[in-house]
Design a protein around this motif. Structure first.
Motif, PDB file in Angstrom:
ATOM      1  N   ARG A 121       5.511  -1.842   2.244  1.00 26.08           N
ATOM      2  CA  ARG A 121       5.353  -0.429   1.961  1.00 26.08           C
ATOM      3  C   ARG A 121       6.234   0.338   2.926  1.00 26.08           C
ATOM      4  O   ARG A 121       6.176   0.129   4.130  1.00 26.08           O
ATOM      5  N   TYR A 179       7.801   4.218   4.080  1.00 20.21           N
ATOM      6  CA  TYR A 179       7.668   5.663   3.948  1.00 20.21           C
ATOM      7  C   TYR A 179       8.977   6.301   4.352  1.00 20.21           C
ATOM      8  O   TYR A 179       9.571   5.931   5.368  1.00 20.21           O
ATOM      9  N   TYR A 217       6.665   7.289  -0.638  1.00 17.62           N
ATOM     10  CA  TYR A 217       6.404   5.885  -0.347  1.00 17.62           C
ATOM     11  C   TYR A 217       7.080   5.027  -1.388  1.00 17.62           C
ATOM     12  O   TYR A 217       7.214   5.420  -2.539  1.00 17.62           O
ATOM     13  N   SER A 218       7.471   3.865  -0.986  1.00 15.43           N
ATOM     14  CA  SER A 218       7.817   2.890  -2.004  1.00 15.43           C
ATOM     15  C   SER A 218       7.190   1.573  -1.602  1.00 15.43           C
ATOM     16  O   SER A 218       7.022   1.277  -0.424  1.00 15.43           O
ATOM     17  N   LEU A 219       6.782   0.853  -2.595  1.00 16.82           N
ATOM     18  CA  LEU A 219       6.197  -0.456  -2.358  1.00 16.82           C
ATOM     19  C   LEU A 219       7.209  -1.432  -2.922  1.00 16.82           C
ATOM     20  O   LEU A 219       7.299  -1.613  -4.122  1.00 16.82           O
ATOM     21  N   ASN A 232      -2.456   1.540 -10.638  1.00 14.45           N
ATOM     22  CA  ASN A 232      -1.091   1.598 -10.125  1.00 14.45           C
ATOM     23  C   ASN A 232      -0.057   1.029 -11.091  1.00 14.45           C
ATOM     24  O   ASN A 232       1.100   0.901 -10.767  1.00 14.45           O
ATOM     25  N   GLU A 270      -0.159  10.840  -3.168  1.00 20.46           N
ATOM     26  CA  GLU A 270       1.071  10.314  -2.597  1.00 20.46           C
ATOM     27  C   GLU A 270       2.171  10.271  -3.624  1.00 20.46           C
ATOM     28  O   GLU A 270       1.931  10.293  -4.826  1.00 20.46           O
ATOM     29  N   ILE A 300       5.113   8.013  -4.936  1.00 25.92           N
ATOM     30  CA  ILE A 300       5.515   6.620  -4.839  1.00 25.92           C
ATOM     31  C   ILE A 300       6.633   6.324  -5.824  1.00 25.92           C
ATOM     32  O   ILE A 300       6.611   6.799  -6.950  1.00 25.92           O
ATOM     33  N   THR A 312       8.329   3.839  -8.031  1.00 26.80           N
ATOM     34  CA  THR A 312       8.311   2.515  -8.647  1.00 26.80           C
ATOM     35  C   THR A 312       9.546   2.495  -9.537  1.00 26.80           C
ATOM     36  O   THR A 312      10.645   2.342  -9.023  1.00 26.80           O
TER      37      THR A 312
END
Ligand code: ADP
Ligand code: MG
Length: 701
Positions: free
Chosen positions: A303, A305, A312-314, A467, A613, A615, A617
């Motif tokens: 994860r 930031y 955020y990126s996962l 998610n 948040e 994020i 993807t």
């Protein structure tokens, strides 16, 4: 087999006796986590105070303490216990206490000298978790405050001992020689198209061809683990009888129920091979005995930031060389083993980073900065805090800005009363602020529920995972947030469940995870206890709802959320299929497809939302959104106008950090709207102009 660390018992005790800080380096499985505490216990360090051992991972704290309790023949929770967020299994008797690094940080807020402890062991320091890094800095200070009665040990499997020793003014470094058997490393010719398929294929190959010995497979996350376990089970059961030995497939990851976690520590049945499919957790945190073959596809989920975008990126990223070596090391603990790297050796030598980037350089720091400021120690200045590796100015600046917008610090960077209350809550600053606002607005019971539901990550059953990028199929009879968005939906779900007397069957029928929901219930209880303790004035935390929520109740809750998530605001782009964030350099984002936020009767989404948040993807999404109203945003935009980042960083340090750019609020509401007009058509321009006039009028008032 005697654990390697035990051969050095005398040397360790002697070194600890003579020094305040000792770094101890030893291979994974050498007994650092389970034995070091016991060694010091045997030598009297628990006579008047306790030994505290931190773990970056919750599962490790639980698993290791359970092991130590059983080795000492005591009941877990008595002499040996653990404390992780929202779960405390310790008692008056506890003298060997395993705890997450986050929990120890929290303890130091109420007792900055940590007088409860005679020894603090920062375990797994090589993980370089954000909280362990902060603790390293605090320990450096603490050993000067308590030179005569505190010992600090820093243990690690791979850590650069010299660097840490230098950080602690040249403290001794003890190295426990690893008793690793040779591990043959086998590289692939190319990189596989699917790392999952390749891993499964390799595992089966090993199972058919290689002599007995367990297989350890590294996957990037729970989803892939579940898939791999299922496929391996199918394949193994359809194998011809007698063609090879039997095999059992075992998953291992952080959200596994405790009874499942215990299974991997049980020895394999006779004539049966175990194939363990694990996340990174098996790299150094947990040692599973019996592994002879390791399959390493070279990836890990990380994860990150980005402070300039607030996003955020996962990502699934390549592991570092240090990690690759740790993984292969798992194969050689009990006898010579093999490691199958599913990538070419050129990737190992040329593409992998030497070491993993420490979490402090890829996290949001708002919670950390608030914590450091709340310590209120004259000699601790956030921006000059002694970090092993410095975070970027940008991320500190981002943290200060957020804390200011949610009223945790004032314009000069001092912690406010609100900020002090927030620091006592074991939540992200945004949620802490929401609870405090809710208490003032009279909707605390509802806000407690939302905070608890957001803290329980796994409330959605597999098939309805929030998610996923895909649109979630509406689940029959599940509340829909009344059009206000996901927070309201979480509240409604919990309330409906409570009206069903918290029946587990209700969860199953509605595609929710029983364990996650029970966890939320427990968290809610704890949060309400903390709120009762810290909030001045009356708190209303009743858990049974006497009546249905009215739209006024929802409005209050949304307002509280708006105050808590003031840094996470977005404005709808008229005639554009999306939103523009109002802080964080005005980016275009979308509502996550899984959201229940609904358009009104004219087909429009709300003009303003707050989000939990951002994020990335497949593209930038806001996850968990809640509709808010313009008047609630006005005070926030006023604060943005007035903000001076140099002052926020606090008193005298401002001049030392001239390099902190005095950001004229690019995050400001008006400039965001100017940006909008540039990209919009005539019609949109008119609407924007009207909005601006409205805003200007409001601002003048
Ligand atoms: P280190 O911290 O140096 O990596 P540990 O102290 O965790 O090593 O492990 C030492 C030994 O104890 C290993 O052989 C490991 O398998 C065993 N062990 C650790 N935890 C458990 C547990 N919960 N159940 C059974 N064995 C365990
Ligand atoms: Mg360990």
């Amino acid at each position: 087999m005697e654990l390697p660390i035990l051969k050095f018992e005398e040397e360790i005790v002697e070194t600890v006796r003579k020094n305040s800080v000792v770094v101890l380096i030893g291979e994974t499985g050498s007994g650092k986590s389970t034995q070091l505490s016991q060694i010091l216990h045997r030598h009297g360090y628990t006579k008047s105070r306790a030994i505290g051992i931190t773990q970056p991972r919750r599962v490790a704290a639980v698993s290791v303490s359970r092991r130590v309790a059983s080795e000492l023949g005591v009941t877990l929770g008595e002499e040996v216990g653990y404390a992780i967020r929202f779960e405390d299994r310790t008692s008056q008797k506890t003298c060997i206490k395993y705890l997450t690094d986050g929990v120890l940080l929290r303890e130091s807020l109420s007792d900055p000298e940590l007088n409860h402890y005679s020894v603090i062991i920062l375990d797994e320091a090589h993980e370089r978790s954000l909280n362990t890094d902060i603790l390293l800095g605090l320990m450096k200070r603490l050993i000067k405050v308590r030179p005569s009665n505190l010992k600090v040990l820093i243990t690690s499997a791979t850590l650069d001992g010299a660097k840490v020793s230098k950080f602690f003014s040249g403290c001794p470094v003890l190295t426990i020689p690893g008793k690793l058997f040779p591990v043959e490393i086998l590289y692939s010719k190319g990189t596989p198209a699917s790392y999952l398929e390749a891993s499964i294929h390799t595992a089966l190959d090993i199972h058919i061809r290689e002599p007995p010995g367990d297989v350890l497979l590294f996957m990037t996350g729970q989803d892939d683990i579940d898939k791999a376990v299922k496929k391996l089970e199918e394949r193994v059961t359809t194998m011809e009888e007698g063609s090879c030995m039997d095999a059992i497939i075992l998953p291992l990851h952080g959200s596994l129920p405790p009874e499942m976690q215990v299974r991997v520590f049980l020895p394999a049945p006779p004539n049966c091979r175990r194939i363990i499919v694990a996340t990174n957790i098996a790299e150094t945190s947990l040692t599973v005995d019996g592994v002879v073959y390791v399959i390493d596809a070279g990836y890990v989920k990380q994860r990150q930031y980005n402070p300039s975008t607030g996003m955020y990126s996962l990502d699934v990223v390549k592991i570092s060389r240090v990690q690759a070596d740790q993984r292969s090391g798992r194969a050689g603990r009990t006898r010579p083993g093999k490691c199958f790297r599913l990538y070419p050796s050129s990737v190992y030598h040329e593409e992998l980073l030497e070491a993993t980037i420490p979490e402090i350089q890829r996290s949001s720091l708002a919670g950390t900065v608030l914590y450091l400021k709340s310590l209120g120690l004259a000699d601790i200045d956030v921006l000059r805090f002694d970090f092993l590796d410095q975070p970027s100015y940008e991320s500190l600046e981002d943290a200060l800005k957020q804390l200011y917008l949610i009223d945790a610090i004032d314009g000069k960077g001092s912690v406010t009363d609100i900020g002090r209350m927030m620091a006592e809550l074991p939540l992200e600053p945004s949620l802490s602020r929401t609870l405090i606002a809710a208490n003032e607005l009279g909707c605390l019971p509802q806000a407690l529920t939302v905070a608890a539901m957001l803290s329980a990550e796994n409330i959605w059953a597999q098939t309805s995972r929030k998610n996923n990028d895909k649109k979630r199929k509406p689940i029959q009879n599940l509340p829909d947030g009344s059009g206000w968005g996901d927070h309201i939906q979480l509240l409604q779900i919990y309330e409906t469940w409570s009206q069903a007397d918290y029946d587990p069957k209700w969860c199953i029928d509605h595609n929710l995870q029983v364990r996650g929901m029970m966890f939320a219930k427990e968290v809610r209880k704890q949060l309400s206890q903390i709120m009762q303790k810290i909030a001045r004035g009356p708190t209303d935390v009743q858990s049974k709802y006497r009546r249905q929520n009215s739209s006024e109740d929802y409005a209050k809750l949304r307002w509280a959320l708006c105050k808590g998530f003031a840094n996470q605001l977005a404005q709808r782009m008229i005639h554009h299929n999306g939103y523009r964030t109002l802080s964080h350099r005005s980016q275009l984002v979308q509502v996550h497809p899984s959201s229940v936020l609904q358009p009104d009767e004219y087909g429009n989404l709300p003009d303003y939302v707050v989000y939990n948040e951002l994020i990335t993807t497949s593209r930038p999404f806001m996850r968990y959104v809640c509709a808010v109203k313009l008047p609630w945003i006005m005070p926030i935009s006023e604060k943005l106008e007035k903000m001076d980042i140099n002052l926020l960083s606090g008193g005298q340090s401002a001049k030392n950090f001239g390099s902190l750019r005095a950001t004229s609020p690019s995050c400001n509401l008006e400039s965001a709207q100017h940006d909008v007009t540039k990209t919009s058509d005539e019609h949109e321009k008119k609407i924007q102009a009207a909005r601006e006039r409205f805003l200007a009028r409001r601002l003048k008032k």
